[in-house]
Design a protein around this motif. Structure first.
Motif: not given
Length: 306
Positions: A179-187, A244-245
């Motif tokens: 239910g997390r909203d980031g990091p956006a790059e991963l989503l 790193d992300v």
């Protein structure tokens, strides 16, 4: 615009096919009993995937456009991994009659745009009412007179190399499940993979002995090359690119995470690999896959795993 049930089968087909421009390999597109796709080589590379709601995508995680892009990408990547040029998709679309027509149209926009990136198109398919959304996608490709790049050509002494990102989609799926909203790059990586489609042509020009699309996890997919070629593959974890992300679980995600649709191949020792290909291991005599000298265990995607 209403629902697809209110629109009806043929009304829906008309709405969707108007959103599907046809690229040059398609000689006859949607609207007849079958499409006609050019096959100048005399052979056709073909692959198929099923995507079932709740198993392969969730509408509360991804919008219809991203689902369409992802459905096309995973099939087009399989064609590119054979060293072929993608030419067309055939798409079966099953959905509840209560599905918004606008949702279906955006799904097909995603399919069409991903095809456009490689010069292919959605040449036909079928629609049907069902209790849950399911996509059945068949991709076709042209080998242009060349032998296919298979999983069975790796030989001891070959270099193992990867082209594309690894681990991001798996990390993104985990974030969505939490239910997390980031990091956006991963989503975004989970919702809309970005296969380096040019990898197939590159690998062929570099003399690749085996190649595949990394869809189920690097270790698991390298295991397919090892089994088909009758060899062992040794991976050096220190050579893997771990963004790193990805955080503390980065190496695990890179080794076992699927759905990034990178490409992994084996190349002769003398191959001059460009920077776009990351050498991560070697082919040896034996069986299976080892990471840092130890047998690789667990991880990877299994469509039958609960």
């Amino acid at each position: 615009m209403g629902t697809i049930g209110e629109l009806g089968e043929f009304g829906l087909i008309g709405r969707l096919t108007r959103r599907l421009p046809q690229a040059s390999p398609v000689l006859l597109g949607p609207g007849d009993d079958a499409a006609v796709v050019a096959a100048p080589d005399g052979r056709v590379a073909a692959t198929a995937d099923l995507l079932v709601e709740g198993r392969h995508f969730r509408r509360d995680w991804s919008g219809p456009y991203d689902i369409g892009r992802k459905a096309a990408a995973q099939n087009l990547a399989d064609i590119a991994a054979m060293g072929a040029r993608p030419t067309a998709l055939l798409v079966g679309f099953a959905a509840p009659l209560s599905t918004d027509t606008a949702w279906a149209e955006r799904l097909y926009d995603g399919l069409a745009d991903e095809c456009r990136a490689v010069g292919a198109s959605v040449a036909g398919g079928d629609v049907v009412g069902a209790s849950e959304i399911t996509l059945a996608v068949t991709a076709l490709g042209d080998l242009a007179g060349r032998p296919p790049l298979t999983r069975s050509g790796a030989r001891p002494g070959d270099v193992v190399a990867v082209r594309g990102r690894l681990g991001l989609s798996a990390a993104g799926m985990r974030l969505l499940a939490e239910g997390r909203d980031g990091p956006a790059e991963l989503l975004l990586a989970h919702r809309r993979p970005q296969p380096p489609y040019e990898a197939g042509e590159e690998a062929r020009s570099l003399g690749a002995t085996a190649l595949l699309d990394v869809s189920d996890g690097l270790v698991q997919d390298l295991g397919h090359i090892a089994a088909a070629s009758g060899v062992r593959i040794d991976v050096d974890s220190a050579a893997l690119h771990v963004p790193d992300v990805l955080g503390p679980d980065g190496l695990r995600d890179v080794l076992t995470g699927g759905e990034d649709h990178a490409f992994a191949g084996t190349f002769p020792p003398a191959a001059a690999l460009p920077p776009s290909w990351n050498a991560v291991g070697v082919v040896a005599e034996g069986t299976g896959v080892r990471v840092d000298g130890r047998p690789a265990e667990g991880g990877g995607w299994d469509h039958f795993r609960p």
